[in-house]
Design a protein around this motif. Structure first.
Motif, PDB file in Angstrom:
ATOM      1  N   CYS A   1      75.717  87.698 -49.087  1.00  0.00           N
ATOM      2  CA  CYS A   1      77.088  87.441 -49.546  1.00  0.00           C
ATOM      3  C   CYS A   1      77.821  88.772 -49.679  1.00  0.00           C
ATOM      4  O   CYS A   1      77.551  89.549 -50.596  1.00  0.00           O
ATOM      5  N   LYS A   2      78.732  89.026 -48.787  1.00  0.00           N
ATOM      6  CA  LYS A   2      79.341  90.351 -48.649  1.00  0.00           C
ATOM      7  C   LYS A   2      80.161  90.781 -49.864  1.00  0.00           C
ATOM      8  O   LYS A   2      80.349  91.968 -50.102  1.00  0.00           O
ATOM      9  N   GLU A   3      80.685  89.835 -50.622  1.00  0.00           N
ATOM     10  CA  GLU A   3      81.514  90.197 -51.775  1.00  0.00           C
ATOM     11  C   GLU A   3      80.720  90.246 -53.081  1.00  0.00           C
ATOM     12  O   GLU A   3      81.279  90.464 -54.150  1.00  0.00           O
ATOM     13  N   LEU A   4      79.430  90.059 -52.976  1.00  0.00           N
ATOM     14  CA  LEU A   4      78.575  90.088 -54.168  1.00  0.00           C
ATOM     15  C   LEU A   4      77.729  91.341 -54.113  1.00  0.00           C
ATOM     16  O   LEU A   4      76.774  91.428 -53.341  1.00  0.00           O
ATOM     17  N   ASN A   5      78.093  92.348 -54.925  1.00  0.00           N
ATOM     18  CA  ASN A   5      77.386  93.618 -54.815  1.00  0.00           C
ATOM     19  C   ASN A   5      76.031  93.582 -55.518  1.00  0.00           C
ATOM     20  O   ASN A   5      75.731  92.675 -56.298  1.00  0.00           O
ATOM     21  N   SER A   6      75.230  94.596 -55.232  1.00  0.00           N
ATOM     22  CA  SER A   6      73.848  94.614 -55.724  1.00  0.00           C
ATOM     23  C   SER A   6      73.770  94.741 -57.238  1.00  0.00           C
ATOM     24  O   SER A   6      72.823  94.250 -57.861  1.00  0.00           O
ATOM     25  N   GLN A   7      74.783  95.390 -57.861  1.00  0.00           N
ATOM     26  CA  GLN A   7      74.767  95.513 -59.322  1.00  0.00           C
ATOM     27  C   GLN A   7      74.861  94.149 -59.994  1.00  0.00           C
ATOM     28  O   GLN A   7      74.163  93.868 -60.970  1.00  0.00           O
ATOM     29  N   ILE A   8      75.748  93.290 -59.461  1.00  0.00           N
ATOM     30  CA  ILE A   8      75.889  91.949 -60.031  1.00  0.00           C
ATOM     31  C   ILE A   8      74.622  91.132 -59.789  1.00  0.00           C
ATOM     32  O   ILE A   8      74.138  90.426 -60.685  1.00  0.00           O
ATOM     33  N   ILE A   9      74.076  91.230 -58.599  1.00  0.00           N
ATOM     34  CA  ILE A   9      72.850  90.484 -58.296  1.00  0.00           C
ATOM     35  C   ILE A   9      71.713  90.934 -59.212  1.00  0.00           C
ATOM     36  O   ILE A   9      70.943  90.111 -59.719  1.00  0.00           O
ATOM     37  N   TYR A  10      71.632  92.244 -59.456  1.00  0.00           N
ATOM     38  CA  TYR A  10      70.594  92.765 -60.349  1.00  0.00           C
ATOM     39  C   TYR A  10      70.771  92.217 -61.764  1.00  0.00           C
ATOM     40  O   TYR A  10      69.800  91.828 -62.423  1.00  0.00           O
ATOM     41  N   LYS A  11      72.015  92.163 -62.231  1.00  0.00           N
ATOM     42  CA  LYS A  11      72.279  91.617 -63.564  1.00  0.00           C
ATOM     43  C   LYS A  11      71.906  90.142 -63.633  1.00  0.00           C
ATOM     44  O   LYS A  11      71.301  89.679 -64.608  1.00  0.00           O
ATOM     45  N   LEU A  12      72.265  89.389 -62.597  1.00  0.00           N
ATOM     46  CA  LEU A  12      71.921  87.965 -62.559  1.00  0.00           C
ATOM     47  C   LEU A  12      70.408  87.778 -62.616  1.00  0.00           C
ATOM     48  O   LEU A  12      69.898  86.928 -63.350  1.00  0.00           O
ATOM     49  N   LEU A  13      69.705  88.591 -61.850  1.00  0.00           N
ATOM     50  CA  LEU A  13      68.244  88.489 -61.792  1.00  0.00           C
ATOM     51  C   LEU A  13      67.609  88.899 -63.109  1.00  0.00           C
ATOM     52  O   LEU A  13      66.602  88.314 -63.539  1.00  0.00           O
ATOM     53  N   THR A  14      68.207  89.880 -63.781  1.00  0.00           N
ATOM     54  CA  THR A  14      67.693  90.340 -65.072  1.00  0.00           C
ATOM     55  C   THR A  14      67.905  89.282 -66.155  1.00  0.00           C
ATOM     56  O   THR A  14      67.024  89.017 -66.971  1.00  0.00           O
ATOM     57  N   ILE A  15      69.091  88.677 -66.150  1.00  0.00           N
ATOM     58  CA  ILE A  15      69.417  87.657 -67.148  1.00  0.00           C
ATOM     59  C   ILE A  15      68.605  86.388 -66.930  1.00  0.00           C
ATOM     60  O   ILE A  15      68.101  85.771 -67.873  1.00  0.00           O
ATOM     61  N   ASP A  16      68.469  86.000 -65.656  1.00  0.00           N
ATOM     62  CA  ASP A  16      67.783  84.754 -65.329  1.00  0.00           C
ATOM     63  C   ASP A  16      66.932  84.943 -64.075  1.00  0.00           C
ATOM     64  O   ASP A  16      67.438  84.848 -62.957  1.00  0.00           O
TER      65      ASP A  16
ATOM     66  N   ASP B   1      84.534  81.635 -55.686  1.00  0.00           N
ATOM     67  CA  ASP B   1      84.599  80.496 -54.766  1.00  0.00           C
ATOM     68  C   ASP B   1      84.252  80.930 -53.349  1.00  0.00           C
ATOM     69  O   ASP B   1      83.506  80.238 -52.638  1.00  0.00           O
ATOM     70  N   ARG B   2      84.772  82.092 -52.947  1.00  0.00           N
ATOM     71  CA  ARG B   2      84.460  82.605 -51.603  1.00  0.00           C
ATOM     72  C   ARG B   2      82.976  82.955 -51.483  1.00  0.00           C
ATOM     73  O   ARG B   2      82.344  82.697 -50.455  1.00  0.00           O
ATOM     74  N   ILE B   3      82.436  83.551 -52.545  1.00  0.00           N
ATOM     75  CA  ILE B   3      81.018  83.928 -52.532  1.00  0.00           C
ATOM     76  C   ILE B   3      80.138  82.688 -52.404  1.00  0.00           C
ATOM     77  O   ILE B   3      79.193  82.657 -51.604  1.00  0.00           O
ATOM     78  N   LYS B   4      80.449  81.659 -53.172  1.00  0.00           N
ATOM     79  CA  LYS B   4      79.638  80.435 -53.122  1.00  0.00           C
ATOM     80  C   LYS B   4      79.786  79.726 -51.778  1.00  0.00           C
ATOM     81  O   LYS B   4      78.797  79.198 -51.235  1.00  0.00           O
ATOM     82  N   ASN B   5      80.977  79.743 -51.217  1.00  0.00           N
ATOM     83  CA  ASN B   5      81.164  79.139 -49.888  1.00  0.00           C
ATOM     84  C   ASN B   5      80.337  79.875 -48.843  1.00  0.00           C
ATOM     85  O   ASN B   5      79.727  79.251 -47.960  1.00  0.00           O
TER      86      ASN B   5
END
Length: 297
Positions: free
Chosen positions: A14-29, A55-59
């Motif tokens: 997902c091009k608009e989802l950067n690695s920092q956010i993904i790392y936070k998501l993975l850390t939280i859950d 919405d764009r990221i989920k699509n």
């Protein structure tokens, strides 16, 4: 590929989802179900992501087929490595912001060796810089140190080639995807590394390198290694960014001194003035890690 790895794999595209956010998501859950459960106001409050963007990221997420992508990458010998995989580089996992995933081609076990040294420097080395690199790196390579660099023009390229020329091993960390090697003139070198050494990226394979990717890439170069060696660097350069990131990661920083009249030596000389270890011989690096070498795999 298990369910969590598959979710992470799709998020990585997902091009608009950067690695920092993904790392936070993975850390939280660690199950990553949070990606589907967060409400619009929570995305905004916790991640500063507005509704139209999520919405764009989920699509985009639901537009991908994991099976098709995996099949494609298998044909290209491209592998995916999540943060929670046992093969994820141990030292890299210890930094404050490790990539939540890596794409790679080659021998991933190289990244878990404990005798890794990163080498960075100017894209336009002088004859002195070329000679100094060979003088310091050859003994390290013969002592089975793995050379890590960024596949860039100049010192990076020379460091990788030194490892190849002396029968050693080397890792390249690139700023784009594995299908978008940069600079293009290093494609032949990259092909050699992909075959029997290792190339790593925190970007999905089709990602074109962007200017802002490279400072982020540098934290991987420094984080995966015991220390970073600077060979010729201007006062403001990407090499100094790597050196400062190494310091923040509690890694050793080394620099080869240069002429006070050489613009490409100002950065390295200032690092030495501020506490980096001056290096004249390979032994000056080796002596800093008596315990680290006993731990090598």
């Amino acid at each position: 590929m298990d369910d969590v790895t598959k979710k992470l794999f799709l998020l990585a595209h997902c091009k608009e989802l950067n690695s920092q956010i993904i790392y936070k998501l993975l850390t939280i859950d660690p199950s990553l179900q949070i990606f589907f459960q967060l409400k619009d106001d929570e995305w905004l409050n916790y991640f500063n992501v507005k509704k139209h963007k999520i919405d764009r990221i989920k699509n985009e997420y639901f537009s991908y087929s994991a099976d098709l992508l995996i099949r494609k990458y298998n044909q290209q010998n491209i592998s995916f490595l999540p943060l929670f995989d046992p093969n994820y580089p141990y030292l890299l996992k210890q930094i404050a912001d490790p990539p939540p995933f890596l794409f790679y081609k080659g021998n991933i076990t190289l990244a878990s060796r404990k005798n890794l040294i990163s080498v960075v420097g100017t894209r336009y080395p002088s004859e002195y810089g070329v000679q100094a690199l060979e003088h310091v790196l050859k003994p390290l390579i013969l002592e089975k140190w793995v050379i890590v660099s960024g596949l860039a023009k100049g010192i990076d390229t020379l460091a990788h080639e030194a490892a190849l020329n002396h029968g050693g091993e080397t890792i390249a960390v690139i700023g784009g995807g594995l299908e978008r090697i940069y600079p293009r003139q290093n494609q032949t070198l990259a092909n050699k590394l992909m075959t029997s050494h290792l190339i790593l990226s925190e970007h999905s394979p089709s990602t074109s390198p962007q200017k802002w990717h490279f400072p982020k890439r540098n934290r991987i170069i420094s984080g995966i290694s015991l220390g970073t060696l600077i060979i010729q660097a201007k006062q403001r350069s990407g090499s100094l960014i790597t050196a400062h990131q190494a310091l923040e990661q509690n890694r050793e920083v080394f620099a080869i001194p240069g002429s006070i009249f050489d613009e490409c030596s100002i950065g390295g000389n200032e690092l030495i003035q501020n506490g980096a270890k001056l290096v004249q011989h390979a032994s000056h690096i080796i002596e800093e890690f008596p315990q680290g070498l006993k731990m090598q795999i």
